[in-house]
Design an enzyme around this catalytic site. Structure first.
Site, PDB file in Angstrom:
ATOM      1  N   ASP A  25     -52.611  -5.965  23.621  1.00  7.46           N
ATOM      2  CA  ASP A  25     -52.260  -5.835  24.936  1.00  7.46           C
ATOM      3  C   ASP A  25     -53.471  -5.638  25.694  1.00  7.46           C
ATOM      4  O   ASP A  25     -54.252  -4.550  25.682  1.00  7.46           O
ATOM      5  CB  ASP A  25     -51.281  -4.449  24.892  1.00  7.46           C
ATOM      6  CG  ASP A  25     -51.070  -3.845  26.157  1.00  7.46           C
ATOM      7  OD1 ASP A  25     -51.295  -4.555  27.289  1.00  7.46           O
ATOM      8  OD2 ASP A  25     -50.354  -2.981  26.327  1.00  7.46           O
ATOM      9  N   LYS A  91     -58.516  -6.330  35.273  1.00  5.56           N
ATOM     10  CA  LYS A  91     -57.347  -7.099  35.081  1.00  5.56           C
ATOM     11  C   LYS A  91     -57.068  -7.743  36.481  1.00  5.56           C
ATOM     12  O   LYS A  91     -56.445  -8.639  36.725  1.00  5.56           O
ATOM     13  CB  LYS A  91     -56.495  -6.439  34.141  1.00  5.56           C
ATOM     14  CG  LYS A  91     -55.099  -7.310  33.868  1.00  5.56           C
ATOM     15  CD  LYS A  91     -54.289  -6.828  33.050  1.00  5.56           C
ATOM     16  CE  LYS A  91     -53.177  -7.211  32.675  1.00  5.56           C
ATOM     17  NZ  LYS A  91     -52.128  -6.634  31.827  1.00  5.56           N
ATOM     18  N   GLU A 188     -45.579  -9.713  28.714  1.00 10.09           N
ATOM     19  CA  GLU A 188     -45.494  -8.145  28.316  1.00 10.09           C
ATOM     20  C   GLU A 188     -44.317  -7.763  28.257  1.00 10.09           C
ATOM     21  O   GLU A 188     -43.641  -7.141  27.080  1.00 10.09           O
ATOM     22  CB  GLU A 188     -46.351  -7.293  29.545  1.00 10.09           C
ATOM     23  CG  GLU A 188     -47.907  -7.508  29.363  1.00 10.09           C
ATOM     24  CD  GLU A 188     -48.679  -6.938  30.439  1.00 10.09           C
ATOM     25  OE1 GLU A 188     -48.101  -6.387  31.206  1.00 10.09           O
ATOM     26  OE2 GLU A 188     -49.813  -7.406  30.438  1.00 10.09           O
ATOM     27  N   ASP A 210     -41.610  -1.199  33.499  1.00  9.07           N
ATOM     28  CA  ASP A 210     -43.406  -0.933  32.991  1.00  9.07           C
ATOM     29  C   ASP A 210     -44.011  -0.242  34.091  1.00  9.07           C
ATOM     30  O   ASP A 210     -44.242  -0.807  34.904  1.00  9.07           O
ATOM     31  CB  ASP A 210     -43.742  -2.188  32.605  1.00  9.07           C
ATOM     32  CG  ASP A 210     -45.229  -2.040  32.133  1.00  9.07           C
ATOM     33  OD1 ASP A 210     -45.769  -0.998  32.469  1.00  9.07           O
ATOM     34  OD2 ASP A 210     -46.032  -3.015  31.513  1.00  9.07           O
TER      35      ASP A 210
HETATM   36  P1  ADP Z   1     -51.703   0.081  31.854  1.00 11.85           P
HETATM   37  O1  ADP Z   1     -50.627  -0.898  31.378  1.00 11.85           O
HETATM   38  O2  ADP Z   1     -51.699   0.026  33.338  1.00 11.85           O
HETATM   39  O3  ADP Z   1     -52.956  -0.417  31.026  1.00 11.85           O
HETATM   40  P2  ADP Z   1     -50.733   2.372  30.273  1.00 11.85           P
HETATM   41  O4  ADP Z   1     -49.173   2.018  30.054  1.00 11.85           O
HETATM   42  O5  ADP Z   1     -51.726   2.612  29.384  1.00 11.85           O
HETATM   43  O6  ADP Z   1     -51.464   1.420  31.700  1.00 11.85           O
HETATM   44  O7  ADP Z   1     -50.433   3.554  31.334  1.00 11.85           O
HETATM   45  C1  ADP Z   1     -51.628   4.356  31.895  1.00 11.85           C
HETATM   46  C2  ADP Z   1     -51.057   5.602  32.616  1.00 11.85           C
HETATM   47  O8  ADP Z   1     -50.149   6.440  31.720  1.00 11.85           O
HETATM   48  C3  ADP Z   1     -51.939   6.330  33.208  1.00 11.85           C
HETATM   49  O9  ADP Z   1     -51.884   6.627  34.702  1.00 11.85           O
HETATM   50  C4  ADP Z   1     -51.739   7.922  32.441  1.00 11.85           C
HETATM   51  O10 ADP Z   1     -51.838   8.855  33.162  1.00 11.85           O
HETATM   52  C5  ADP Z   1     -50.379   7.493  32.217  1.00 11.85           C
HETATM   53  N1  ADP Z   1     -49.887   8.358  31.083  1.00 11.85           N
HETATM   54  C6  ADP Z   1     -50.346   8.654  29.760  1.00 11.85           C
HETATM   55  N2  ADP Z   1     -49.700   9.456  29.275  1.00 11.85           N
HETATM   56  C7  ADP Z   1     -48.920  10.230  30.106  1.00 11.85           C
HETATM   57  C8  ADP Z   1     -47.972  11.190  29.777  1.00 11.85           C
HETATM   58  N3  ADP Z   1     -48.013  12.008  28.889  1.00 11.85           N
HETATM   59  N4  ADP Z   1     -47.287  11.779  31.015  1.00 11.85           N
HETATM   60  C9  ADP Z   1     -47.450  11.139  32.262  1.00 11.85           C
HETATM   61  N5  ADP Z   1     -48.476  10.058  32.517  1.00 11.85           N
HETATM   62  C10 ADP Z   1     -48.893   9.565  31.225  1.00 11.85           C
HETATM   63 MG    MG Z   2     -49.352  -2.157  30.381  1.00 16.98          MG
END
Ligand code: ADP
Ligand code: MG
Length: 631
Positions: A25, A91, A188, A210
């Site tokens: 991913d 990205k 995704e 998502d």
């Molecule tokens: P991406 O797909 O953009 O790479 P992710 O799916 O990894 O991103 O999500 C990242 C986001 O998720 C960040 O904004 C992070 O702060 C948030 N996040 C991660 N854990 C938590 C949580 N426990 N509560 C709220 N937000 C969270």
């Molecule tokens: Mg993602």
């Protein structure tokens, strides 16, 4: 069973040795690598046990020596001190020109306008998004190879469903640069659905919500014969967890009367405040009631910000953001022509769906609890790993999915002997693609479908695969019926085509084996022909299209005259007939599309007033109807 297993030096003693195939991913904020081990998909952690790799690369000045760059958590830590050389959210630049990147000016680094793709200016020189992504991918590749102590056979890499060709190609290029053989790119949301085993679930429509770090994506998927088709996508490329951080920060500063910090804080202080906001936000996700709170505490160069935040405070501060995601969900549902009841299941993806406020909003909208027993920030990588495992032939159940592409485009015949391409050449299989068509004549109750293979525009130049008919369409005005034609190709390259009238649900389908009987040479010849004849084809296509339009215009005019000719004087009727005759004559006589278009235009112009009169009559009839009802 053989008594002795003999193997030559250097050869694998075990013919069934597993190939290392992973799912990756490659996220905007975080990236992960996962693999199927002992029959279950799991994310591979780094040496310190962390599965997540921040998608951040920091470039160091060349004179600093060493590797010249930091990747992941090390780079993330530098975001506060060295924002200009610490590249996050790369990205968003993949396969994009500078002008096409949303809110490009808000990125903390300098994005340069270059033909083809934007680049980034760093102390170590200009970097393309492909190179930066390759650093992240290579880190994950080494992690996988270390874990299995074996070379990587290949990877399935995920991309957003809305990624276009350029963005997908850029992703493939990055993989190549990182030395990763790409088994396939998959969407995704599809990966997330696979992780939940929905490809083995009952056929139907699923929604994938998502919410990541900087983006929100909603995808509506339809599962048919084990294959996911993307029915509609939507979202907001500038709405994600980062916005929740900012909203919380603004709220806290309002409470403490320090809102001026929003404008006056130094870059370092600002980064520190946002970092704290994010930590507090993530901790708040663990709160169940309002009797607890999380302390917001940031020590700055210019003082201190300190406040205790309750769950309900956070909900209030971010409500508008959650509501915005639901607006996009509603729109995607509308685009798909679906109601909430049509949705069989809802999958949550992205770290931000850990927030209880978000989960509640999603559940309230769909009227069903979303699937959430998998880790929302791992689910995409897990699904990709399952797919990779199958593609590498590791699946012990033996139902090996072939990695294959469609050698020649597939399509159907439309009016005038033209081919409408539905599945483009080189699409990977299995796949399912659909397109809507309509009827050509008033009251048309059947539709003949002709399935074709080839790259040329005219039916006569393509290979006919099959013909079938859709009958039982209720009589409607031309253009009113909505007939969805779906091409489904399974992993064995078996094509089935279905046509379904959306209003009544009447349906017809046929199964075809598309590449059957075509040798590689024949395919090469057909491709060669399509390249050399593209120019001629375009002209021929324009001519046919002009003729079809002309026909359609005459047809519509005749039908209008049949209904309302009394609106026109005898002279006016003669004039309309003369225009129609000209169109017919030119359409059959001329080989020039422009001539035919001109005649059609003249007929359209000459009947404008007539069309307006008919419209007025329609309106007054409708009004008359109301009045009678009202009495
Ligand atoms: P991406 O797909 O953009 O790479 P992710 O799916 O990894 O991103 O999500 C990242 C986001 O998720 C960040 O904004 C992070 O702060 C948030 N996040 C991660 N854990 C938590 C949580 N426990 N509560 C709220 N937000 C969270
Ligand atoms: Mg993602």
């Amino acid at each position: 069973m053989a008594l002795l297993q003999i193997s030559e030096p250097g050869q694998s003693p075990d013919p069934h040795q597993r190939r290392v195939a992973v799912g990756i991913d490659l996220g905007t904020t975080h990236s992960l690598v996962a693999a199927v081990r002992h029959g279950v998909a799991e994310c591979l952690p780094d040496e310190q046990g962390r599965p997540i790799l921040p998608s951040v690369v920091r470039y160091l000045p060349p004179e600093a020596g060493g590797a010249g760059r930091q990747i992941g958590f090390d780079a993330l830590a530098a975001q506060v001190t060295d924002p200009a050389n610490t590249l996050s959210s790369i990205k968003r630049l993949m396969g994009r020109k500078r002008a096409d990147v949303v809110q490009v000016d808000q990125l903390p680094y300098t994005v340069l306008d270059r033909p083809g793709m934007a680049t980034v200016q760093t102390v170590a020189g200009e970097k393309t998004p492909v190179e930066v992504s390759a650093e992240i991918l290579a880190t994950l590749r080494f992690r996988a190879e270390d874990t299995f102590d074996n070379e990587l056979f290949g990877a399935v890499i995920t991309v957003p469903a809305y990624f276009d060709d350029a963005q997908r190609q850029a992703t493939k290029d990055a993989a190549k640069l990182a030395g990763i053989p790409v088994l396939r790119l998959i969407n995704e949301p599809t990966a997330a659905a696979i992780a939940y085993g929905l490809d083995n679930a009952s056929e139907g429509v699923y929604a994938v919500y998502d919410l990541g770090g900087g983006t929100f994506d909603i995808s509506i998927l339809r599962l048919t014969q084990g294959v996911f088709e993307v029915v509609s996508t939507g979202g907001d490329s500038a709405l994600g967890g980062d916005d929740y951080d900012r909203a919380l920060l603004t709220w806290v500063l309002t409470q403490t009367g320090q809102t001026e910090l929003l404008n006056t804080a130094s870059a370092t202080d600002r980064a520190r405040l946002l970092y704290t906001a994010r930590q507090v936000k993530e901790s708040i996700s663990t709160l169940a009631t309002d009797s607890e709170f999380i302390a917001f505490n940031a020590m700055l160069e210019s003082g201190e910000v300190s406040f205790d935040v309750k769950l309900s405070d956070f909900t209030d501060a971010t409500q508008a953001l959650t509501a915005r995601t639901m607006v996009a969900v509603r729109k995607a549902m509308r685009d798909a022509g679906l109601a909430k009841d049509d949705i069989k299941g809802v999958v949550l993806v992205g770290g931000s769906t850990r927030m209880p406020v978000v989960r509640q909003a999603v559940e309230a909208f769909f009227g069903q609890p979303p699937l959430l027993n998998l880790n929302p920030d791992e689910v995409v990588a897990l699904g990709a790993a399952i797919q990779a495992n199958q593609l590498a032939g590791n699946n012990p159940d033996g139902d090996l999915l072939l990695l294959d592409v469609i050698p020649l485009s597939l399509g159907i015949e439309t009016m005038g002997g033209l081919v409408e391409r539905i599945v483009p050449r080189n699409s990977t299989i299995p796949t399912a693609l659909a397109q809507d068509f309509t009827t050509y004549k008033d009251g048309q109750t059947a539709l003949a479908l002709h399935v074709l293979q080839g790259e040329r525009d005219l039916v006569a130049d393509c290979r006919s695969l099959a013909r079938f008919e859709l009958r039982g369409i209720p009589p409607m005005a031309a253009g009113a019926a909505r007939i969805r034609v779906t091409f489904t190709i399974d992993a064995d390259g078996l094509l089935s085509v279905s046509a379904k009238e959306q209003g009544t649900g009447v349906e017809a389908r046929i199964d075809v084996k598309p590449s059957y009987g075509l040798s590689d040479e024949q395919i090469a010849t057909m491709l060669q022909e399509s390249f050399t004849t593209a120019q001629a084809d375009m002209k021929a296509r324009a001519l046919v299209e002009a003729r079809v339009d002309a026909d359609r215009m005459v047809e519509a005019t005749l039908s209008a005259l049949r209904a309302d000719s009394d609106l026109l004087s005898a002279d006016e009727q003669t004039a309309v007939h003369a225009l129609m005759d000209t169109v017919r004559r030119v359409a059959t006589g001329s080989e020039d599309a422009a001539d035919i278009e001109a005649a059609t235009q003249a007929l359209a112009k000459g009947t404008e007033a007539f069309a307006a009169m008919r419209m007025n009559r329609g309106i007054s009839r409708a009004l008359a109807g109301t009045r009678i009802d009202a009495f």
